[in-house]
Design an enzyme around this catalytic site. Structure first.
Site, PDB file in Angstrom:
ATOM      1  N   GLU A 200       0.789  -1.250   0.000  1.00 51.75           N
ATOM      2  CA  GLU A 200       0.000   0.000   0.000  1.00 51.75           C
ATOM      3  C   GLU A 200       0.816   1.293   0.000  1.00 51.75           C
ATOM      4  O   GLU A 200       0.661   2.124   0.900  1.00 51.75           O
ATOM      5  CB  GLU A 200      -0.919   0.024   1.224  1.00 51.75           C
ATOM      6  CG  GLU A 200      -1.983  -1.041   1.223  1.00 51.75           C
ATOM      7  CD  GLU A 200      -2.950  -0.915   2.404  1.00 51.75           C
ATOM      8  OE1 GLU A 200      -2.669  -0.165   3.346  1.00 51.75           O
ATOM      9  OE2 GLU A 200      -3.992  -1.584   2.371  1.00 51.75           O
ATOM     10  N   GLU A 390      -6.123  -8.291   0.457  1.00 55.26           N
ATOM     11  CA  GLU A 390      -6.673  -8.009   1.789  1.00 55.26           C
ATOM     12  C   GLU A 390      -8.151  -7.690   1.644  1.00 55.26           C
ATOM     13  O   GLU A 390      -8.529  -6.874   0.791  1.00 55.26           O
ATOM     14  CB  GLU A 390      -6.001  -6.796   2.444  1.00 55.26           C
ATOM     15  CG  GLU A 390      -4.595  -7.034   2.899  1.00 55.26           C
ATOM     16  CD  GLU A 390      -4.014  -5.866   3.703  1.00 55.26           C
ATOM     17  OE1 GLU A 390      -4.790  -5.148   4.376  1.00 55.26           O
ATOM     18  OE2 GLU A 390      -2.792  -5.680   3.641  1.00 55.26           O
TER      19      GLU A 390
HETATM   20  C1  BG6 Z   1      -4.311  -2.513   5.637  1.00 51.90           C
HETATM   21  C2  BG6 Z   1      -2.905  -2.888   6.080  1.00 51.90           C
HETATM   22  O1  BG6 Z   1      -4.361  -1.215   5.208  1.00 51.90           O
HETATM   23  O2  BG6 Z   1      -5.318  -2.629   6.591  1.00 51.90           O
HETATM   24  C3  BG6 Z   1      -2.851  -3.973   7.150  1.00 51.90           C
HETATM   25  O3  BG6 Z   1      -2.143  -3.302   4.985  1.00 51.90           O
HETATM   26  C4  BG6 Z   1      -3.920  -3.688   8.184  1.00 51.90           C
HETATM   27  O4  BG6 Z   1      -1.566  -4.021   7.696  1.00 51.90           O
HETATM   28  C5  BG6 Z   1      -5.277  -3.728   7.491  1.00 51.90           C
HETATM   29  O5  BG6 Z   1      -3.895  -4.538   9.284  1.00 51.90           O
HETATM   30  C6  BG6 Z   1      -6.437  -3.626   8.426  1.00 51.90           C
HETATM   31  O6  BG6 Z   1      -6.306  -2.503   9.238  1.00 51.90           O
HETATM   32  P1  BG6 Z   1      -6.431  -2.573  10.813  1.00 51.90           P
HETATM   33  O7  BG6 Z   1      -6.141  -1.202  11.265  1.00 51.90           O
HETATM   34  O8  BG6 Z   1      -7.821  -2.991  11.101  1.00 51.90           O
HETATM   35  O9  BG6 Z   1      -5.444  -3.561  11.271  1.00 51.90           O
END
Ligand code: BG6
Length: 490
Positions: A200, A390
């Protein structure tokens, strides 16, 4: 009827700093992220430091945080740092991978901790124990036929480099990174085929809108310069990966947040387009097309940015075009030029509340259709194979009689996977889906454990207390069936 393609990469995703723990073990150095305290939705995470007189202090761990002159980030006594132990994957990887295999994973996304390979970042030789650890993990994955998808850098810059050079604004980081990346590409040749040089990188531009009120000319310059340095390092890694092993496939990884106009006011339509350009296409185009897009000049002028570049940077960008496009998807964002009272911020989105959507406890919108919209818009632009690296729901889970009934998570995933199916039917070449946080891990934004994403529950709380026991949630059995049926049961 639409179908997921044969050999679809079903799986899950993680990052080193959020799972490994063992922050000082076997020669590992500290990273800047090891100096991040725990927070919550209401309380931001902080970075701890020692100033030039040896006095401790903290700054916010986002764009707004600037260290006092001469201060160095440091992990201090008396603070709780969730990454230090995380979920202890460093010691439990065999057990965890066996659980992934039980669900039928075909792919596992993980990252390599830079300071585990180069503890300070500037050594001549890598830390053999760090290399051994990752070889063991990759071998363990292959034992079950699981393909590793490896992010080379997911936010954990060696602390020494952070403190000495101030992070990625300094061009010298490109060379240090290349050394680290080359070590990974050579050492793990034959074990890893799918690589993502950076996680990202567009976050730096998304943050300009998030922290609009505190972002200054200096932050603008910094953000665009960081991205330039990352893009050059990314392109060089792509070229090197292809040279080291022609079997290697290297992808982008973009924080995918589709923008919608809040009204049909042409000014909103135009602003929405510009948000796509700045937040999504600027980094994507440079990685896919090997050159900055036409609108880059407009952005540099608008933000009064003057990039420090070298002539070879532009040749490198051309020589290092990515083979596939990956992205994270959690939410959409609503854009308007009109005054709005109800602003919602979640992850790297920052916009008006969308009355047609629901929001999670952490302010993240629930928008499965936005995933289809994003997939189709991006595929139409780039025509490259895509992986959703993700996607998932962060929620509080309740352990009742040793079980977690997370029907809300199943619902979320079902809705999002349905949209993937439709996008595939519409022609998108989607080749994989790695659900974020397939095992509960430390939240990146808040540092909480209680913001859980996993199919596998980890018995550990926000203060790091618990047995660390792994428990299969209802979603674990559900995902197993999804994979078994290659998505037919959705
Ligand atoms: C993404 C990141 O933007 O969001 C991850 O690449 C992150 O590292 C994921 O964990 C979810 O975000 P959060 O803040 O809920 O952990």
């Amino acid at each position: 009827m639409s179908k997921f393609p044969k050999n679809f990469f079903w799986g899950g995703a993680t990052s080193a700093i959020q799972i490994e723990g063992a922050y000082k073990e076997d020669g590992k150095g500290l990273s800047g992220s090891d100096c991040k305290t725990a927070g919550s939705f209401a309380k931001r995470r902080e970075l701890t430091y020692i100033d030039q007189n040896g006095k401790p202090g903290t700054i916010p761990s986002n764009l707004g945080g600037t260290l006092p002159k001469g201060a160095k980030l440091a992990a201090l006594d008396g603070y709780f740092y969730p990454s230090h132990e995380a979920i202890d994957f460093y010691h439990t990887y065999k057990e965890d991978i066996a659980l992934f295999a039980e669900m039928g994973f075909k792919m596992f996304r993980m990252s390599i901790s830079w300071p585990r390979i180069y503890p300070r970042g500037d050594e001549n030789a890598p830390n053999q124990k760090g290399i051994d650890f990752y070889k063991n993990v990759f071998n363990e994955l292959h034992k079950y036929g699981i393909e590793p998808l490896v992010t080379i850098f997911h936010g954990d810059l060696p602390l020494y480099l952070e403190n000495t050079y101030g992070g990625w604004t300094d061009r010298r980081l490109i060379d240090y990174y290349m050394k680290f990346a080359e070590t990974c590409l050579r050492e793990f040749k034959g074990l890893v085929k799918y690589w993502l040089p950076f996680n990202e990188m567009n976050d730096y531009l998304l943050m300009l809108d998030m922290f609009g009120n505190i972002s200054t000319k200096k932050t603008h310059q910094k953000s665009f310069q960081i991205i330039h340095n990352l893009l050059v390092a990314n392109a060089r890694t792509v070229a090197l990966a292809h040279e080291i092993d022609p079997e290697n496939k290297v992808g982008s990884m973009i924080c995918g947040i589709p923008n919608y106009p809040a009204t049909c006011d042409p000014a909103d339509i135009l602003e929405t387009r510009y948000r796509w350009e700045k937040g999504i296409y600027y980094t994507g185009d440079a990685q896919v097309f090997g050159e900055y897009p036409v609108f880059a000049k407009r952005l540099w002028n608008e933000y009064e940015v003057s990039l420090e570049t070298q002539p070879e940077d532009f040749e490198d960008l051309q020589k290092g075009k990515v083979d596939f496009y990956t992205f994270s998807y959690y939410m959409s964002n609503l854009v308007t030029t009109h005054e709005v009272k109800d602003i919602v911020q979640g992850n790297f989105a920052n916009g008006a509340r969308n009355p047609y959507l629901n929001y999670s406890q952490w302010g993240w919108s629930y928008d499965p259709k936005g995933l289809r919209y994003y997939l189709e818009a991006i595929y139409d632009r780039y025509h490259l194979p895509m992986i959703i690296t993700e996607n998932g729901l962060g929620a509080r889970d309740t352990l009742t009689d040793g079980k977690i009934h997370d029907d809300y998570r199943i619902e979320y995933l079902k809705d999002h996977l349905h949209e993937c199916k439709v996008a595939i039917e519409h022609g998108v070449d989607l080749i994989g889906y790695t659900m974020w946080g397939c095992i509960d891990l430390v939240s990146a934004s808040t540092g909480e454990m209680s913001k859980r994403y996993g199919f596998i529950y980890v018995d550990r709380d926000d203060e790091g207390k618990g047995t660390n026991q792994r428990i299969r949630k209802d979603s674990f059995y559900w995902y197993k069936e999804v994979i078994e049926s290659n998505g037919e049961m959705l």
